[in-house]
Design an enzyme around this catalytic site. Structure first.
Site, PDB file in Angstrom:
ATOM      1  N   ASP A 196       0.903  -1.201  -0.012  1.00 30.30           N
ATOM      2  CA  ASP A 196       0.091  -0.028   0.159  1.00 30.30           C
ATOM      3  C   ASP A 196       1.165   1.253   0.318  1.00 30.30           C
ATOM      4  O   ASP A 196       2.423   1.160   0.500  1.00 30.30           O
ATOM      5  CB  ASP A 196      -0.892   0.112   1.627  1.00 30.30           C
ATOM      6  CG  ASP A 196      -1.598   1.378   1.222  1.00 30.30           C
ATOM      7  OD1 ASP A 196      -2.184   1.514   0.641  1.00 30.30           O
ATOM      8  OD2 ASP A 196      -1.760   2.312   2.713  1.00 30.30           O
ATOM      9  N   ASP A 223      -0.436   5.449   1.233  1.00 32.98           N
ATOM     10  CA  ASP A 223       0.206   6.269   2.386  1.00 32.98           C
ATOM     11  C   ASP A 223      -0.131   5.455   3.585  1.00 32.98           C
ATOM     12  O   ASP A 223      -1.046   4.152   3.499  1.00 32.98           O
ATOM     13  CB  ASP A 223      -1.405   7.091   2.130  1.00 32.98           C
ATOM     14  CG  ASP A 223      -0.792   8.000   0.775  1.00 32.98           C
ATOM     15  OD1 ASP A 223      -0.730   9.181   1.278  1.00 32.98           O
ATOM     16  OD2 ASP A 223      -1.227   7.342  -0.408  1.00 32.98           O
ATOM     17  N   ASP A 265      -1.674  -0.402   6.149  1.00 32.17           N
ATOM     18  CA  ASP A 265      -2.336  -0.044   7.052  1.00 32.17           C
ATOM     19  C   ASP A 265      -4.219   0.491   6.955  1.00 32.17           C
ATOM     20  O   ASP A 265      -4.079   1.105   7.812  1.00 32.17           O
ATOM     21  CB  ASP A 265      -1.767   1.795   6.824  1.00 32.17           C
ATOM     22  CG  ASP A 265      -2.116   2.813   6.278  1.00 32.17           C
ATOM     23  OD1 ASP A 265      -2.478   2.473   5.512  1.00 32.17           O
ATOM     24  OD2 ASP A 265      -2.801   4.013   7.015  1.00 32.17           O
TER      25      ASP A 265
HETATM   26  O1  LIG Z   1      -4.825   3.109  -0.764  1.00 28.12           O
HETATM   27  P1  LIG Z   1      -3.735   4.323   0.363  1.00 28.12           P
HETATM   28  O2  LIG Z   1      -2.847   5.137  -0.685  1.00 28.12           O
HETATM   29  O3  LIG Z   1      -3.397   4.029   1.674  1.00 28.12           O
HETATM   30  O4  LIG Z   1      -5.236   5.286  -0.349  1.00 28.12           O
HETATM   31  C1  LIG Z   1      -5.708   5.500   0.198  1.00 28.12           C
HETATM   32  C2  LIG Z   1      -5.745   7.597   0.726  1.00 28.12           C
HETATM   33  O5  LIG Z   1      -4.817   7.681   0.864  1.00 28.12           O
HETATM   34  C3  LIG Z   1      -4.391   8.896   0.689  1.00 28.12           C
HETATM   35  O6  LIG Z   1      -5.187  10.003   2.583  1.00 28.12           O
HETATM   36  C4  LIG Z   1      -4.387   9.096   3.212  1.00 28.12           C
HETATM   37  O7  LIG Z   1      -2.734  10.067   3.007  1.00 28.12           O
HETATM   38  C5  LIG Z   1      -2.834  11.648   3.135  1.00 28.12           C
HETATM   39  C6  LIG Z   1      -1.617  12.062   2.948  1.00 28.12           C
HETATM   40  O8  LIG Z   1      -0.278  11.177   4.376  1.00 28.12           O
HETATM   41  C7  LIG Z   1      -3.683  11.325   4.628  1.00 28.12           C
HETATM   42  O9  LIG Z   1      -3.513  13.305   4.719  1.00 28.12           O
HETATM   43  C8  LIG Z   1      -5.026  11.473   4.475  1.00 28.12           C
HETATM   44  O10 LIG Z   1      -5.425  12.058   5.565  1.00 28.12           O
HETATM   45  C9  LIG Z   1      -5.033  10.457   4.658  1.00 28.12           C
HETATM   46  O11 LIG Z   1      -6.516   9.779   4.530  1.00 28.12           O
HETATM   47  C10 LIG Z   1      -4.352   9.804   0.495  1.00 28.12           C
HETATM   48  O12 LIG Z   1      -4.996  10.886  -0.370  1.00 28.12           O
HETATM   49  C11 LIG Z   1      -6.876   8.741  -0.776  1.00 28.12           C
HETATM   50  O13 LIG Z   1      -6.805   9.918  -1.496  1.00 28.12           O
HETATM   51  C12 LIG Z   1      -6.453   7.385  -0.347  1.00 28.12           C
HETATM   52  O14 LIG Z   1      -7.792   6.966  -0.712  1.00 28.12           O
END
Ligand SMILES: O=P(O)(O)OC[C@H]1O[C@H](O[C@H]2O[C@H](CO)[C@@H](O)[C@H](O)[C@H]2O)[C@H](O)[C@@H](O)[C@@H]1O
Length: 364
Positions: free
Chosen positions: A114, A116, A307
Site C-alpha cells: 500500500d 499512504d 495500514d
Molecule cells: O490506499 P492508500 O494508498 O493508503 O490510499 C488511501 C488514501 O490515501 C491518501 O490519504 C491518506 O494519506 C494522506 C497523506 O498522508 C492523509 O492526508 C489522509 O488523511 C489519509 O487518508 C490519499 O490522499 C487518498 O486519496 C487515498 O484514498
C-alpha cells in the site's frame, strides 16, 4: 493448510519467553465491536442519519485518549494490556522475520505494498505525502528480486509520481486501474506501460461529475479537500475542525444521494466515493497473481503490507486462499485479517531491507 489460516503452521524453535502459537490467532469479532459495527453502518449505506456518519468518521480515527473521548470507553485508545494482547496475536513481522521466511521456503514471494501510511508517513496535505529516498531504494531493491506491486487508493499516475519506480506494477484507484512495469529484471514480462485492467472505465464521466459537485459543496468548509482519484474520489477531513465533521458528512451525503451507482467507503480521515462494482484491493491482488502466472498456485507466497481499512479486502483474500501473509501497519490495536504487524513506515522499510538481505544471502 486450512481455509481459515493464511499460512502453513511451522514449528521453529524460539525461546520460551517469546513463544507464541502459530499461526497467530486473529482478533475475534467481539474484540473491537463498536469500530466494526459503526464502520459497517456507514459503508453498507445503511446510515441515513448524519449521527451514524459522524460516529463512523470518529471511529475510523481512534486518536482520543481515555480522558478526552466524547464517545464512550469502547472507542478510545486501548489500555496497555489490551495492546500487549493484540501484539501477541499480531506479532511484529520484524520479530518473526525468520519464521516468515521459513514459511515461504520453496515458494515465490510476490510483494504487495500500500502507499499512504505504509511507504509514506501520514501527513496533513495529501499532495505532499512523499516517500523518503531510503524507502524508494528499499522498494527498488525488493523489486529487483521479487515481483512487486503498489496497491493504492490514489490514482495510478499520482502514486507513480510519488514512487517514481518503473519496475513495479501499480494498482491505483483501489485496484481499479492496473498497469504493468516498463523496465526491470527478468521476472518482469511487460516492457511497455500497458493498462492491464480497468474494470470501472464506464464510471469515468460520473466520477468526474461527482468530483466537481463535491468540490462545490465542500468549498465553504475550512480544511476540507476533494481529491479526484480517477475511478474514485476522496473527501479529506483531516484538517477540518472536528466540530465541522457533521457538515462534511451532510454535504457528502447530500451529493452521494444523487448517485445510486456510487458508494461510500472510509479510510484514515477520508471519505471515499467509488463505483458500486464488486472490485477492491483484494480483487486487484488476485488479478495480479493471475497475471504473474500464479492463479490457484501453491507455489506462490504473497506478502501484502498495508495500514488502511481498504487493505483489509486484500488481507481477507489471503486468509481465504490460505496463502501468504498480511501485515498491518499500525501503532494501535485494530480489528484486522492480517496476521502480523509493523508499527510505522520506518519498520516497513526495515522489513523490506531485511527481505533483500535474506534473498541475497540465500542466492546460489
Ligand atoms: O490506499 P492508500 O494508498 O493508503 O490510499 C488511501 C488514501 O490515501 C491518501 O490519504 C491518506 O494519506 C494522506 C497523506 O498522508 C492523509 O492526508 C489522509 O488523511 C489519509 O487518508 C490519499 O490522499 C487518498 O486519496 C487515498 O484514498
Amino acid at each position: 493448510m486450512t481455509k481459515n489460516n493464511a499460512v502453513v503452521p511451522i514449528e521453529i524453535p524460539v525461546p520460551a519467553s517469546q513463544h507464541y502459537s502459530y499461526p497467530p490467532p486473529r482478533g475475534t469479532d467481539t474484540k473491537y465491536p463498536n469500530y466494526k459495527k459503526l464502520l459497517n453502518q456507514l459503508e453498507l449505506g445503511g446510515a441515513n442519519k448524519i449521527n451514524s456518519w459522524l460516529e463512523s468518521m470518529r471511529a475510523s480515527s481512534p486518536t482520543q485518549t481515555r480522558q478526552n473521548s466524547i464517545l464512550g470507553s469502547s472507542l478510545v485508545m486501548p489500555l496497555e494490556d489490551e495492546t500487549d494482547e493484540w501484539i501477541e496475536e499480531h506479532p511484529s513481522a520484524l520479530f518473526k522475520f525468520e519464521q516468515i521466511m521459513a514459511m515461504s521456503k520453496g515458494k515465490k514471494i510476490v510483494m504487495f505494498l500500500d502507499y499512504d501510511g505504509t511507504l509514506s508517513p501520514i501527513v496533513d496535505d495529501p499532495d505532499r505525502a512523499y516517500m523518503s529516498e531510503a524507502m524508494r531504494e528499499a522498494v527498488r531493491d525488493v523489486a529487483m528480486h521479487f515481483p512487486t506491486a503498489i496497491v493504492s487508493g490514489r490514482c495510478t499516475d499520482k502514486v507513480l509520481s510519488f514512487v517514481r519506480l518503473k519496475e513495479l506494477y501499480y494498482a491505483g484507484s483501489h485496484g481499479m486501474d492496473i498497469v504493468g512495469p516498463t523496465k526491470g529484471p527478468k521476472h518482469i514480462k511487460s516492457k511497455t506501460k500497458e493498462v492491464l485492467c480497468q474494470p470501472a472505465s464506464e464510471f469515468l464521466p460520473i466520477i468526474e461529475e461527482i468530483s466537481k459537485a463535491l468540490i462545490e459543496k465542500t468549498k465553504m468548509i475550512p480544511g476540507a479537500k476533494v481529491e479526484n482519484n480517477k475511478f474514485c474520489v476522496s473527501v479529506h477531513y483531516r484538517c477540518v475542525d472536528e466540530k465541522k465533521w457533521d457538515t462534511v458528512a451532510e454535504q457528502v451525503k447530500s451529493v452521494l444521494n444523487e448517485y445510486p451507482k456510487l458508494r461510500l467507503t472510509q479510510g484514515r480521515k477520508v471519505l471515499e466515493i467509488r463505483p458500486t462494482i464488486k472490485w477492491n484491493k483484494g480483487n486487484a491482488l488476485e488479478f495480479l497473481l493471475e497475471t504473474l502466472g500464479y492463479a490457484d498456485s501453491s507455489e506462490v507466497f504473497p506478502v501484502y503490507i498495508g495500514d488502511d481499512r481498504t487493505d483489509e479486502d486484500a488481507f481477507k483474500v489471503l486468509c481465504e486462499k490460505g496463502q501468504g501473509i498480511g501485515i498491518l501497519v499500525s501503532k494501535v490495536p485494530k480489528e484486522t485479517n492480517a496476521c502480523y504487524s509493523l508499527r510505522e513506515p520506518s519498520e516497513v522499510k526495515e522489513f523490506l531491507q531485511e527481505l533483500v538481505q535474506w534473498k541475497r544471502s540465500n542466492e546460489h
